[in-house]
Design a protein around this motif. Structure first.
Motif, PDB file in Angstrom:
ATOM      1  N   THR A   1     -21.388 -38.340  30.999  1.00 41.03           N
ATOM      2  CA  THR A   1     -20.476 -39.471  31.090  1.00 41.03           C
ATOM      3  C   THR A   1     -21.092 -40.698  30.411  1.00 41.03           C
ATOM      4  O   THR A   1     -20.443 -41.376  29.622  1.00 41.03           O
ATOM      5  CB  THR A   1     -20.161 -39.780  32.559  1.00 41.03           C
ATOM      6  OG1 THR A   1     -19.597 -38.603  33.152  1.00 41.03           O
ATOM      7  CG2 THR A   1     -19.141 -40.898  32.669  1.00 41.03           C
ATOM      8  N   GLN A   2     -22.357 -40.942  30.708  1.00 43.95           N
ATOM      9  CA  GLN A   2     -23.025 -42.102  30.108  1.00 43.95           C
ATOM     10  C   GLN A   2     -22.983 -42.100  28.589  1.00 43.95           C
ATOM     11  O   GLN A   2     -22.640 -43.093  27.962  1.00 43.95           O
ATOM     12  CB  GLN A   2     -24.494 -42.118  30.546  1.00 43.95           C
ATOM     13  CG  GLN A   2     -24.765 -43.022  31.709  1.00 43.95           C
ATOM     14  CD  GLN A   2     -26.190 -43.609  31.638  1.00 43.95           C
ATOM     15  OE1 GLN A   2     -26.878 -43.499  30.625  1.00 43.95           O
ATOM     16  NE2 GLN A   2     -26.589 -44.242  32.737  1.00 43.95           N
ATOM     17  N   ARG A   3     -23.343 -40.963  28.007  1.00 48.16           N
ATOM     18  CA  ARG A   3     -23.368 -40.914  26.544  1.00 48.16           C
ATOM     19  C   ARG A   3     -21.959 -41.084  25.990  1.00 48.16           C
ATOM     20  O   ARG A   3     -21.780 -41.699  24.935  1.00 48.16           O
ATOM     21  CB  ARG A   3     -23.967 -39.581  26.069  1.00 48.16           C
ATOM     22  CG  ARG A   3     -25.448 -39.471  26.364  1.00 48.16           C
ATOM     23  CD  ARG A   3     -26.030 -38.195  25.763  1.00 48.16           C
ATOM     24  NE  ARG A   3     -25.864 -38.136  24.308  1.00 48.16           N
ATOM     25  CZ  ARG A   3     -26.119 -37.060  23.574  1.00 48.16           C
ATOM     26  NH1 ARG A   3     -26.547 -35.951  24.174  1.00 48.16           N
ATOM     27  NH2 ARG A   3     -25.952 -37.076  22.262  1.00 48.16           N
TER      28      ARG A   3
ATOM     29  N   TYR B   1     -13.030 -33.675  29.347  1.00 48.31           N
ATOM     30  CA  TYR B   1     -12.384 -33.899  30.640  1.00 48.31           C
ATOM     31  C   TYR B   1     -13.220 -33.409  31.814  1.00 48.31           C
ATOM     32  O   TYR B   1     -12.836 -33.578  32.961  1.00 48.31           O
ATOM     33  CB  TYR B   1     -10.983 -33.289  30.647  1.00 48.31           C
ATOM     34  CG  TYR B   1      -9.988 -34.186  29.937  1.00 48.31           C
ATOM     35  CD1 TYR B   1      -9.238 -35.113  30.637  1.00 48.31           C
ATOM     36  CD2 TYR B   1      -9.862 -34.152  28.549  1.00 48.31           C
ATOM     37  CE1 TYR B   1      -8.361 -35.962  29.987  1.00 48.31           C
ATOM     38  CE2 TYR B   1      -8.986 -34.996  27.894  1.00 48.31           C
ATOM     39  CZ  TYR B   1      -8.241 -35.898  28.610  1.00 48.31           C
ATOM     40  OH  TYR B   1      -7.380 -36.745  27.963  1.00 48.31           O
ATOM     41  N   SER B   2     -14.360 -32.790  31.527  1.00 51.62           N
ATOM     42  CA  SER B   2     -15.291 -32.491  32.620  1.00 51.62           C
ATOM     43  C   SER B   2     -16.091 -33.731  32.967  1.00 51.62           C
ATOM     44  O   SER B   2     -16.648 -33.840  34.051  1.00 51.62           O
ATOM     45  CB  SER B   2     -16.267 -31.386  32.201  1.00 51.62           C
ATOM     46  OG  SER B   2     -15.617 -30.417  31.437  1.00 51.62           O
ATOM     47  N   HIS B   3     -16.129 -34.662  32.024  1.00 49.79           N
ATOM     48  CA  HIS B   3     -16.981 -35.845  32.210  1.00 49.79           C
ATOM     49  C   HIS B   3     -16.168 -37.114  32.446  1.00 49.79           C
ATOM     50  O   HIS B   3     -16.695 -38.103  32.938  1.00 49.79           O
ATOM     51  CB  HIS B   3     -17.874 -36.028  30.989  1.00 49.79           C
ATOM     52  CG  HIS B   3     -18.672 -34.806  30.642  1.00 49.79           C
ATOM     53  ND1 HIS B   3     -19.842 -34.473  31.268  1.00 49.79           N
ATOM     54  CD2 HIS B   3     -18.437 -33.800  29.766  1.00 49.79           C
ATOM     55  CE1 HIS B   3     -20.313 -33.339  30.779  1.00 49.79           C
ATOM     56  NE2 HIS B   3     -19.481 -32.907  29.854  1.00 49.79           N
TER      57      HIS B   3
ATOM     58  N   LYS C   1     -11.600 -45.921  29.234  1.00 47.51           N
ATOM     59  CA  LYS C   1     -11.481 -47.329  28.896  1.00 47.51           C
ATOM     60  C   LYS C   1     -12.035 -48.221  30.002  1.00 47.51           C
ATOM     61  O   LYS C   1     -12.707 -49.221  29.738  1.00 47.51           O
ATOM     62  CB  LYS C   1     -10.016 -47.676  28.613  1.00 47.51           C
ATOM     63  CG  LYS C   1      -9.527 -46.996  27.344  1.00 47.51           C
ATOM     64  CD  LYS C   1      -8.166 -47.506  26.910  1.00 47.51           C
ATOM     65  CE  LYS C   1      -7.794 -46.872  25.561  1.00 47.51           C
ATOM     66  NZ  LYS C   1      -6.460 -47.280  25.118  1.00 47.51           N
ATOM     67  N   THR C   2     -11.760 -47.856  31.231  1.00 52.26           N
ATOM     68  CA  THR C   2     -12.297 -48.632  32.343  1.00 52.26           C
ATOM     69  C   THR C   2     -13.815 -48.637  32.318  1.00 52.26           C
ATOM     70  O   THR C   2     -14.458 -49.683  32.501  1.00 52.26           O
ATOM     71  CB  THR C   2     -11.801 -48.047  33.675  1.00 52.26           C
ATOM     72  OG1 THR C   2     -10.382 -48.098  33.696  1.00 52.26           O
ATOM     73  CG2 THR C   2     -12.369 -48.815  34.844  1.00 52.26           C
ATOM     74  N   ARG C   3     -14.405 -47.479  32.057  1.00 52.09           N
ATOM     75  CA  ARG C   3     -15.866 -47.404  32.043  1.00 52.09           C
ATOM     76  C   ARG C   3     -16.460 -48.218  30.899  1.00 52.09           C
ATOM     77  O   ARG C   3     -17.515 -48.828  31.033  1.00 52.09           O
ATOM     78  CB  ARG C   3     -16.310 -45.944  31.928  1.00 52.09           C
ATOM     79  CG  ARG C   3     -16.136 -45.164  33.231  1.00 52.09           C
ATOM     80  CD  ARG C   3     -16.490 -43.702  33.001  1.00 52.09           C
ATOM     81  NE  ARG C   3     -16.096 -42.858  34.113  1.00 52.09           N
ATOM     82  CZ  ARG C   3     -16.859 -42.637  35.186  1.00 52.09           C
ATOM     83  NH1 ARG C   3     -18.034 -43.218  35.270  1.00 52.09           N
ATOM     84  NH2 ARG C   3     -16.425 -41.850  36.147  1.00 52.09           N
TER      85      ARG C   3
ATOM     86  N   GLY D   1     -18.217 -44.395  23.217  1.00 53.06           N
ATOM     87  CA  GLY D   1     -16.893 -45.006  23.241  1.00 53.06           C
ATOM     88  C   GLY D   1     -16.977 -46.490  22.955  1.00 53.06           C
ATOM     89  O   GLY D   1     -16.136 -47.050  22.242  1.00 53.06           O
ATOM     90  N   ALA D   2     -18.007 -47.127  23.468  1.00 54.74           N
ATOM     91  CA  ALA D   2     -18.188 -48.559  23.225  1.00 54.74           C
ATOM     92  C   ALA D   2     -18.461 -48.806  21.746  1.00 54.74           C
ATOM     93  O   ALA D   2     -17.898 -49.736  21.147  1.00 54.74           O
ATOM     94  CB  ALA D   2     -19.338 -49.085  24.083  1.00 54.74           C
ATOM     95  N   GLU D   3     -19.296 -47.976  21.150  1.00 59.69           N
ATOM     96  CA  GLU D   3     -19.569 -48.118  19.709  1.00 59.69           C
ATOM     97  C   GLU D   3     -18.281 -47.910  18.918  1.00 59.69           C
ATOM     98  O   GLU D   3     -17.979 -48.663  17.987  1.00 59.69           O
ATOM     99  CB  GLU D   3     -20.622 -47.099  19.260  1.00 59.69           C
ATOM    100  CG  GLU D   3     -22.030 -47.420  19.749  1.00 59.69           C
ATOM    101  CD  GLU D   3     -22.980 -46.229  19.565  1.00 59.69           C
ATOM    102  OE1 GLU D   3     -22.714 -45.365  18.707  1.00 59.69           O
ATOM    103  OE2 GLU D   3     -23.990 -46.163  20.304  1.00 59.69           O
ATOM    104  N   LEU D   4     -17.556 -46.895  19.304  1.00 60.30           N
ATOM    105  CA  LEU D   4     -16.283 -46.621  18.643  1.00 60.30           C
ATOM    106  C   LEU D   4     -15.351 -47.835  18.735  1.00 60.30           C
ATOM    107  O   LEU D   4     -14.706 -48.226  17.760  1.00 60.30           O
ATOM    108  CB  LEU D   4     -15.627 -45.411  19.316  1.00 60.30           C
ATOM    109  CG  LEU D   4     -14.447 -44.770  18.624  1.00 60.30           C
ATOM    110  CD1 LEU D   4     -14.823 -44.308  17.228  1.00 60.30           C
ATOM    111  CD2 LEU D   4     -13.943 -43.586  19.450  1.00 60.30           C
TER     112      LEU D   4
END
Lengths: 190, 190
Positions: free
Chosen positions: A8-10, A44-46, A54-56, A15-18
DNA sequence: CCCGTTTGCCTAAACCCTTTAGGAAGTTCC
DNA sequence: GGAACTTCCTAAAGGGTTTAGGCAAACGGG
């Protein structure tokens, strides 16, 4: 079937970089899967959902801003503190436009209450310790500062001040002067 | 095959209503087609794309805000003008949240230059005629006002000031007082 | 009035994003 | 080495966007 090492972290970091590269609302589970060269369903496992992603990202951005603000405010007060905090917001938005947009993403009350947003709010209020404002004026001032910083940065990154003189840099400096002056001479209730 | 009487204008207006009801980013060609009880493809004779629809809604919103601002500013000056303009922004955002979001939708330079956004900018500058500010301070002040109005309204509609005292109404009034005071005592360049 | 043209809406189909269900290969640990 | 778990996969359904091509309604001239 080599494993990609997803967590999830990665995913959130990527996602933030994207978001910074293509814009927060172009951040999609599909695009993220492409970036990891992995099938969409695997994510979807993560991640619970696209919204969850988006929330994360929003929570990550708030953490980062709060950390920078805390560091910038350490040992400063008065106008120094005001400018330091303001510049953290502005610099972060320019360095990480996608993350900044993410940070403005509406969160439900419970999530917001547990986010670094409250830390940012506390730091914002801490700026005013260097000025002589009692409640409720202190709260009004906090809201004014938040509005100016957010508003200016939004308009600036949307290109609002791009093609006109004087340049944005100068306006920013003079606006901070003006806010400092206003906080030192806050008008009494009529 | 009864005709539904679609026109670009009617679609854009309906799109604006839809935006107010479900949020600007939920506005979709599909949803609009459902509202007119018509097949999706039919709308593409009147709209170039989904982006085109959103842009047109944004332009509509800017027109409406400019009209209201012009009417509110007529015959007013000084703090009256300041408050009138500010309240037009805030009231519009609360009455039409989707349209207000649309109005903040980024437009390409050419579209922006031909939009009612420039009229709004002129009106914003007109407020300052009641105060004694020479260039470039006038421009700095215009940018400050734009930032505060946009920022405050954004934070407020995002629920930022909802669950805390003092209430948002009071902060708004006091912030307008503070801005008025600031414009009357704009600090000289250090 | 009726026929040709224009216009308005349709069907069909391709493509992308989201999300769930269930399966198979890799990892862990006894 | 095998049981249990984890990680990633295929498959499929559902919804939004967009284009191509067709039929029918409205319109305007002879």
């Amino acid at each position: 079937m080599a494993r990609a090492g997803l967590t999830t972290q990665r995913l959130v970091r990527a996602g933030a970089e994207l978001a910074d590269e293509v814009g927060f609302d172009q951040v999609t589970v599909s695009a993220l899967a492409r970036r990891f060269d992995v099938k969409v369903a695997s994510l979807y496992s993560h991640l619970r959902s696209s919204q969850d992603l988006k929330t994360r990202i929003a929570l990550l951005a708030l953490e980062e801003m709060a950390d920078r603000a805390a560091e910038a405010l350490a040992g400063r007060s008065g106008k120094d503190a005001l400018a330091a905090f303001a510049n953290v917001c502005r610099d972060y938005a320019r360095a990480h436009p996608g993350r900044y947009t993410a940070a403005r993403h509406p969160l439900d009350d419970a999530t917001a209450a547990g986010s670094a947003g409250v830390r940012i709010a506390q730091l914002n209020r801490a700026i005013l310790r260097g000025y002589d404002l009692a409640e409720p004026d202190q709260t009004h001032a906090v809201r004014l500062l938040g509005s100016v910083f957010h508003g200016y940065v939004s308009l600036e990154t949307a290109g609002g001040f791009a093609h006109s003189a004087p340049d944005s840099e100068e306006s920013w400096a003079r606006i901070l002067d003006a806010l400092d002056s206003l906080l030192r001479n806050w008008p009494a209730h009529p």
